[in-house]
Scaffold this motif. Structure first.
Motif, PDB file in Angstrom:
ATOM      1  N   ILE A  36       0.834  -1.199   0.000  1.00 33.28           N
ATOM      2  CA  ILE A  36       0.000   0.000   0.000  1.00 33.28           C
ATOM      3  C   ILE A  36       0.870   1.253   0.000  1.00 33.28           C
ATOM      4  CG2 ILE A  36      -1.637   1.348   1.389  1.00 33.28           C
ATOM      5  CD1 ILE A  36      -2.987  -1.284   2.128  1.00 33.28           C
ATOM      6  N   ASN A  39       2.331   1.855  -3.230  1.00 28.11           N
ATOM      7  CA  ASN A  39       1.247   1.977  -4.206  1.00 28.11           C
ATOM      8  C   ASN A  39       1.329   0.919  -5.304  1.00 28.11           C
ATOM      9  OD1 ASN A  39      -1.149   3.052  -5.028  1.00 28.11           O
ATOM     10  ND2 ASN A  39      -0.214   4.619  -6.323  1.00 28.11           N
ATOM     11  N   GLY A  42      -2.325  -0.494  -4.615  1.00 29.62           N
ATOM     12  CA  GLY A  42      -2.853   0.156  -3.432  1.00 29.62           C
ATOM     13  C   GLY A  42      -4.354   0.355  -3.460  1.00 29.62           C
ATOM     14  N   SER A  43      -4.893   0.724  -4.605  1.00 31.47           N
ATOM     15  CA  SER A  43      -6.329   0.942  -4.713  1.00 31.47           C
ATOM     16  C   SER A  43      -7.096  -0.353  -4.465  1.00 31.47           C
ATOM     17  CB  SER A  43      -6.657   1.500  -6.092  1.00 31.47           C
ATOM     18  OG  SER A  43      -8.037   1.663  -6.239  1.00 31.47           O
TER      19      SER A  43
END
Length: 90
Positions: A36, A39, A42-43
């Motif tokens: 996370i 990234n 991450g979403s």
């Protein structure tokens, strides 16, 4: 960490790899955190943590006879969803 012994997947992992269950859980948690932070997906990872997991436990709580867990998980799920709307920069 005797609470980890009630999960068969962790018991099997410990037998196969000789890595203690506590280290495996801490390692997976650290990997999740760093993915996370960097990234890398991450979403997807934050959506799983924020919507899928509370949604799953909310539905599982609704199918039990106990009303206390219904209230707990629906409150958690509602707070997560409301919090997301307030922080949206759309």
């Amino acid at each position: 960490m005797s609470q980890l012994s009630k999960y068969p997947a962790l018991n099997n992992l410990e037998k196969q790899t000789s890595v203690p269950k506590a280290y495996a859980v801490l390692g997976l948690g650290a990997l999740y955190f760093f993915l996370i932070v960097l990234n890398l997906g991450g979403s997807l990872l934050t959506n799983i943590a924020g919507f899928v997991i509370p949604g799953y436990y909310s539905l599982a709580a609704l199918f039990t006879a106990n009303k206390a867990d219904d209230t707990q998980w629906l409150t958690v799920s509602g707070r997560v969803n409301l919090g997301d709307d307030k922080t949206c920069a759309c």
